[in-house]
Design a protein around this motif. Structure first.
Motif, PDB file in Angstrom:
ATOM      1  N   UNK A  62       0.831  -1.196   0.000  1.00  0.00           N
ATOM      2  CA  UNK A  62       0.000   0.000   0.000  1.00  0.00           C
ATOM      3  C   UNK A  62       0.866   1.248   0.000  1.00  0.00           C
ATOM      4  N   UNK A  63       0.338   2.270  -0.599  1.00  0.00           N
ATOM      5  CA  UNK A  63       1.008   3.561  -0.654  1.00  0.00           C
ATOM      6  C   UNK A  63       0.460   4.438   0.473  1.00  0.00           C
ATOM      7  N   UNK A  64       1.347   5.200   1.120  1.00  0.00           N
ATOM      8  CA  UNK A  64       0.945   6.140   2.166  1.00  0.00           C
ATOM      9  C   UNK A  64       0.995   7.534   1.569  1.00  0.00           C
ATOM     10  N   UNK A  65      -0.091   8.278   1.692  1.00  0.00           N
ATOM     11  CA  UNK A  65      -0.177   9.613   1.129  1.00  0.00           C
ATOM     12  C   UNK A  65      -0.668  10.590   2.193  1.00  0.00           C
ATOM     13  N   UNK A  66       0.149  11.604   2.476  1.00  0.00           N
ATOM     14  CA  UNK A  66      -0.257  12.674   3.374  1.00  0.00           C
ATOM     15  C   UNK A  66      -0.872  13.780   2.541  1.00  0.00           C
ATOM     16  N   UNK A  67      -2.090  14.164   2.847  1.00  0.00           N
ATOM     17  CA  UNK A  67      -2.805  15.111   2.000  1.00  0.00           C
ATOM     18  C   UNK A  67      -3.563  16.105   2.864  1.00  0.00           C
ATOM     19  N   UNK A  68      -3.527  17.353   2.467  1.00  0.00           N
ATOM     20  CA  UNK A  68      -4.294  18.392   3.168  1.00  0.00           C
ATOM     21  C   UNK A  68      -5.726  18.359   2.686  1.00  0.00           C
ATOM     22  N   UNK A  69      -6.661  18.633   3.576  1.00  0.00           N
ATOM     23  CA  UNK A  69      -8.081  18.611   3.171  1.00  0.00           C
ATOM     24  C   UNK A  69      -8.416  19.729   2.211  1.00  0.00           C
TER      25      UNK A  69
END
Length: 69
Positions: A62-69
């Motif tokens: 799985x890929x981990x993605x940090x994303x702002x709302x």
């Protein structure tokens, strides 16, 4: 990006508290999924904790993605 499920923790960030939504999300994630968090600093309680979660996701491809709302 479409989401199949959204998990939201409703518990305070106190050290030592269980994190049922995170545990459920990590159990739910499937091979090839993208695991998106709004802020990486909210994902883990420590660098060690982040490394364990990251390894768990890598083990599930799985890929981990940090994303702002």
């Amino acid at each position: 990006m479409d989401c199949d499920r959204i998990f939201e923790e409703k518990v305070s960030g106190k050290r030592g508290t269980t994190r049922p939504a995170l545990n459920e999300a990590l159990a739910y994630v499937r091979n090839g999924d993208v695991f998106v968090v709004t802020k990486l600093d909210r994902l883990a309680r420590s660098v060690h904790d982040l490394m364990q979660i990251t390894q768990m996701l890598q083990d599930k491809n799985c890929e981990l993605l940090g994303k702002c709302p």
